[in-house]
Design a protein around this motif. Structure first.
Motif, PDB file in Angstrom:
ATOM      1  N   ARG A   1      -6.616 -16.167   2.471  1.00 53.58           N
ATOM      2  CA  ARG A   1      -5.937 -15.052   3.147  1.00 53.58           C
ATOM      3  C   ARG A   1      -4.437 -15.227   3.440  1.00 53.58           C
ATOM      4  NH1 ARG A   1      -9.457 -11.458   5.883  1.00 53.58           N
ATOM      5  NH2 ARG A   1      -7.911 -10.110   7.188  1.00 53.58           N
ATOM      6  N   SER A   2      -4.194 -16.827   3.884  1.00 48.14           N
ATOM      7  CA  SER A   2      -2.848 -16.862   4.166  1.00 48.14           C
ATOM      8  C   SER A   2      -1.842 -16.767   2.924  1.00 48.14           C
ATOM      9  CB  SER A   2      -2.905 -18.404   4.943  1.00 48.14           C
ATOM     10  OG  SER A   2      -3.108 -19.293   3.776  1.00 48.14           O
ATOM     11  N   ASP A   3      -2.323 -16.518   1.963  1.00 45.05           N
ATOM     12  CA  ASP A   3      -1.373 -16.196   0.778  1.00 45.05           C
ATOM     13  C   ASP A   3      -1.071 -14.750   0.642  1.00 45.05           C
ATOM     14  OD1 ASP A   3      -1.254 -19.352   0.228  1.00 45.05           O
ATOM     15  OD2 ASP A   3      -2.778 -19.080  -1.343  1.00 45.05           O
ATOM     16  N   LEU A   4      -2.048 -14.056   1.273  1.00 48.26           N
ATOM     17  CA  LEU A   4      -1.934 -12.611   0.805  1.00 48.26           C
ATOM     18  C   LEU A   4      -1.073 -11.898   2.027  1.00 48.26           C
ATOM     19  CD1 LEU A   4      -5.537 -12.216  -0.430  1.00 48.26           C
ATOM     20  CD2 LEU A   4      -3.450 -12.400  -1.796  1.00 48.26           C
ATOM     21  N   GLU A   5      -0.026 -11.014   2.033  1.00 46.35           N
ATOM     22  CA  GLU A   5       0.694 -10.232   2.966  1.00 46.35           C
ATOM     23  C   GLU A   5       0.250  -8.926   2.667  1.00 46.35           C
ATOM     24  OE1 GLU A   5       5.201  -9.287   4.352  1.00 46.35           O
ATOM     25  OE2 GLU A   5       4.810 -10.322   2.560  1.00 46.35           O
ATOM     26  N   VAL A   6      -0.054  -8.246   3.711  1.00 46.75           N
ATOM     27  CA  VAL A   6      -0.173  -6.850   3.447  1.00 46.75           C
ATOM     28  C   VAL A   6       0.907  -6.006   3.993  1.00 46.75           C
ATOM     29  CG1 VAL A   6      -1.286  -4.897   4.297  1.00 46.75           C
ATOM     30  CG2 VAL A   6      -2.724  -6.926   3.595  1.00 46.75           C
ATOM     31  N   VAL A   7       1.560  -5.132   3.137  1.00 45.88           N
ATOM     32  CA  VAL A   7       2.578  -4.123   3.787  1.00 45.88           C
ATOM     33  C   VAL A   7       2.323  -2.728   3.308  1.00 45.88           C
ATOM     34  CG1 VAL A   7       5.140  -3.637   3.480  1.00 45.88           C
ATOM     35  CG2 VAL A   7       4.294  -5.923   3.296  1.00 45.88           C
ATOM     36  N   SER A   8       2.517  -1.655   4.192  1.00 44.99           N
ATOM     37  CA  SER A   8       2.488  -0.446   3.683  1.00 44.99           C
ATOM     38  C   SER A   8       3.426   0.267   3.695  1.00 44.99           C
ATOM     39  CB  SER A   8       1.463   0.408   4.716  1.00 44.99           C
ATOM     40  OG  SER A   8       1.138   1.783   4.392  1.00 44.99           O
ATOM     41  N   TYR A   9       3.902   1.193   2.815  1.00 46.79           N
ATOM     42  CA  TYR A   9       5.134   2.019   2.622  1.00 46.79           C
ATOM     43  C   TYR A   9       4.734   3.509   2.755  1.00 46.79           C
ATOM     44  CZ  TYR A   9       7.514  -2.034   1.285  1.00 46.79           C
ATOM     45  OH  TYR A   9       8.137  -3.327   0.953  1.00 46.79           O
ATOM     46  N   GLY A  10       3.303   3.906   2.885  1.00 46.49           N
ATOM     47  CA  GLY A  10       2.862   5.279   3.004  1.00 46.49           C
ATOM     48  C   GLY A  10       3.512   6.043   1.843  1.00 46.49           C
ATOM     49  N   GLU A  11       4.019   6.860   1.959  1.00 49.09           N
ATOM     50  CA  GLU A  11       4.700   7.883   1.040  1.00 49.09           C
ATOM     51  C   GLU A  11       6.081   7.646   0.830  1.00 49.09           C
ATOM     52  OE1 GLU A  11       5.775  11.985   3.606  1.00 49.09           O
ATOM     53  OE2 GLU A  11       3.776  11.099   4.063  1.00 49.09           O
TER      54      GLU A  11
ATOM     55  N   ARG B   1       7.695   5.232  -0.856  1.00 47.99           N
ATOM     56  CA  ARG B   1       8.123   4.605  -2.036  1.00 47.99           C
ATOM     57  C   ARG B   1       7.423   5.253  -3.334  1.00 47.99           C
ATOM     58  NH1 ARG B   1       9.957  -1.447  -1.385  1.00 47.99           N
ATOM     59  NH2 ARG B   1      11.265  -1.380   0.448  1.00 47.99           N
ATOM     60  N   PRO B   2       7.696   6.445  -3.490  1.00 47.48           N
ATOM     61  CA  PRO B   2       6.749   7.064  -4.960  1.00 47.48           C
ATOM     62  C   PRO B   2       6.955   6.401  -5.951  1.00 47.48           C
ATOM     63  CG  PRO B   2       8.344   8.662  -4.202  1.00 47.48           C
ATOM     64  CD  PRO B   2       8.509   7.491  -3.118  1.00 47.48           C
ATOM     65  N   LEU B   3       5.959   6.336  -6.804  1.00 46.67           N
ATOM     66  CA  LEU B   3       6.131   5.812  -8.121  1.00 46.67           C
ATOM     67  C   LEU B   3       6.437   6.939  -9.193  1.00 46.67           C
ATOM     68  CD1 LEU B   3       5.662   3.216 -10.064  1.00 46.67           C
ATOM     69  CD2 LEU B   3       3.478   4.053 -10.355  1.00 46.67           C
ATOM     70  N   ALA B   4       6.098   8.148  -8.719  1.00 39.64           N
ATOM     71  CA  ALA B   4       6.397   9.302  -9.763  1.00 39.64           C
ATOM     72  C   ALA B   4       6.754  10.645  -8.708  1.00 39.64           C
ATOM     73  CB  ALA B   4       5.024   9.902 -10.357  1.00 39.64           C
ATOM     74  N   MET B   5       7.628  11.094  -9.077  1.00 44.86           N
ATOM     75  CA  MET B   5       8.275  12.310  -8.283  1.00 44.86           C
ATOM     76  C   MET B   5       7.408  13.659  -8.805  1.00 44.86           C
ATOM     77  SD  MET B   5      10.072  10.784  -6.126  1.00 44.86           S
ATOM     78  CE  MET B   5      11.192  11.944  -5.312  1.00 44.86           C
ATOM     79  N   GLY B   6       7.131  14.318  -8.022  1.00 40.72           N
ATOM     80  CA  GLY B   6       6.685  15.620  -8.202  1.00 40.72           C
ATOM     81  C   GLY B   6       5.522  16.111  -7.330  1.00 40.72           C
TER      82      GLY B   6
ATOM     83  N   GLY C   1       0.859  -1.261  -0.059  1.00 39.63           N
ATOM     84  CA  GLY C   1       0.029  -0.052  -0.005  1.00 39.63           C
ATOM     85  C   GLY C   1       0.799   1.446   0.125  1.00 39.63           C
ATOM     86  N   HIS C   2       0.413   2.059  -0.973  1.00 41.50           N
ATOM     87  CA  HIS C   2       1.053   3.695  -0.872  1.00 41.50           C
ATOM     88  C   HIS C   2       0.076   4.719  -0.860  1.00 41.50           C
ATOM     89  CE1 HIS C   2       4.917   1.447  -2.430  1.00 41.50           C
ATOM     90  NE2 HIS C   2       4.005   0.707  -2.973  1.00 41.50           N
ATOM     91  N   ALA C   3       0.624   5.819  -0.505  1.00 41.58           N
ATOM     92  CA  ALA C   3      -0.113   7.180  -0.455  1.00 41.58           C
ATOM     93  C   ALA C   3       0.953   8.161  -0.851  1.00 41.58           C
ATOM     94  CB  ALA C   3      -0.334   7.517   0.929  1.00 41.58           C
ATOM     95  N   ASP C   4       0.204   9.261  -1.413  1.00 40.73           N
ATOM     96  CA  ASP C   4       1.045  10.355  -1.977  1.00 40.73           C
ATOM     97  C   ASP C   4       1.716  11.059  -0.801  1.00 40.73           C
ATOM     98  OD1 ASP C   4      -0.641  12.416  -0.971  1.00 40.73           O
ATOM     99  OD2 ASP C   4      -2.023  12.247  -2.927  1.00 40.73           O
ATOM    100  N   GLU C   5       2.412  12.239  -1.272  1.00 43.87           N
ATOM    101  CA  GLU C   5       3.193  12.865  -0.222  1.00 43.87           C
ATOM    102  C   GLU C   5       2.528  13.652   0.829  1.00 43.87           C
ATOM    103  OE1 GLU C   5       4.502  16.548  -2.859  1.00 43.87           O
ATOM    104  OE2 GLU C   5       5.691  15.034  -2.854  1.00 43.87           O
ATOM    105  N   ARG C   6       1.314  14.127   0.443  1.00 41.23           N
ATOM    106  CA  ARG C   6       0.482  15.038   1.302  1.00 41.23           C
ATOM    107  C   ARG C   6      -0.086  14.194   2.820  1.00 41.23           C
ATOM    108  NH1 ARG C   6      -3.754  16.536  -3.313  1.00 41.23           N
ATOM    109  NH2 ARG C   6      -3.445  14.515  -3.546  1.00 41.23           N
ATOM    110  N   GLY C   7      -0.157  14.872   3.647  1.00 39.70           N
ATOM    111  CA  GLY C   7      -0.723  14.424   4.820  1.00 39.70           C
ATOM    112  C   GLY C   7       0.699  13.731   5.616  1.00 39.70           C
ATOM    113  N   SER C   8       0.527  13.539   7.006  1.00 41.85           N
ATOM    114  CA  SER C   8       1.452  13.143   8.019  1.00 41.85           C
ATOM    115  C   SER C   8       2.165  11.828   7.498  1.00 41.85           C
ATOM    116  CB  SER C   8       1.287  13.247   9.264  1.00 41.85           C
ATOM    117  OG  SER C   8       0.528  12.215   9.478  1.00 41.85           O
ATOM    118  N   ARG C   9       3.355  11.652   7.969  1.00 42.07           N
ATOM    119  CA  ARG C   9       3.969  10.162   7.651  1.00 42.07           C
ATOM    120  C   ARG C   9       3.099   8.943   8.233  1.00 42.07           C
ATOM    121  NH1 ARG C   9       9.774  10.446   8.086  1.00 42.07           N
ATOM    122  NH2 ARG C   9       9.785  10.278   5.796  1.00 42.07           N
TER     123      ARG C   9
END
Length: 173
Positions: A140-150, A152-157, A107-115
């Protein structure tokens, strides 16, 4: 034979659904954080190369199966799956039920908001994808959830075009 027909029907449904989901983004971005109560876009989910929906190249992968997009995009400050994301995830669910394997949902988010807020938002997005896949019969046991928040952006800007690419869940096989 029946399984092949069912798979063909599922793929035909997904492709027909995606063909009817074409639209353009006509809303403008508002200033604020990813944690604010506003939605800024409702455009079609596209992959990193600007492609829509299910296929990423139209070619078969090494295993002879059609390649699927592995990125699900979200609206601003949302963890709700869009209709085209659901169609893509249905195709992933079918594949995972036929060929169970471990999958990481990043899971990812854009840069806005707190870390901290963005870490939680990335987790909510990944959980939404996981929950949808589980409802479709994926273990469900085959699925792992990880959050990187902001982190690891895919696009800079600092504009909507970059932010919209960073509001995502990546499906990593």
């Amino acid at each position: 034979m029946m399984n092949v027909k069912k798979q063909g029907l599922s793929l035909a449904f997904v492709l027909a659904f995606l063909a009817g989901c074409s639209s353009t983004d006509t809303t403008e971005d508002t200033d604020g954080m990813d944690g604010a109560d506003a939605q800024t876009d409702s455009g079609v989910t596209t992959g990193a190369a600007g492609r829509e929906g299910v296929t990423s190249s139209g070619a078969d992968g090494e295993d002879g199966m059609e390649e699927l997009d592995t990125i699900v995009y979200f609206d601003f400050d949302q963890a709700t799956l869009k209709p085209d994301a659901r169609a893509l995830l249905l195709a992933h669910a079918e594949r995972l039920k036929e060929n169970p394997t471990d999958v990481r949902l990043e899971g990812h988010a854009d840069e806005r908001g707190s870390r901290e807020y963005n870490m939680a938002l990335g987790e909510r997005r990944a959980n939404a994808v996981r929950d949808f896949l589980v409802l479709q019969g994926v273990r469900r046991s085959d699925l792992e959830v990880v959050s990187y928040g902001e982190e690891r952006p895919l696009a800079m800007g600092s504009g909507e075009s970059a932010w919209s690419k960073n509001r995502r869940v990546e499906i990593v096989y």
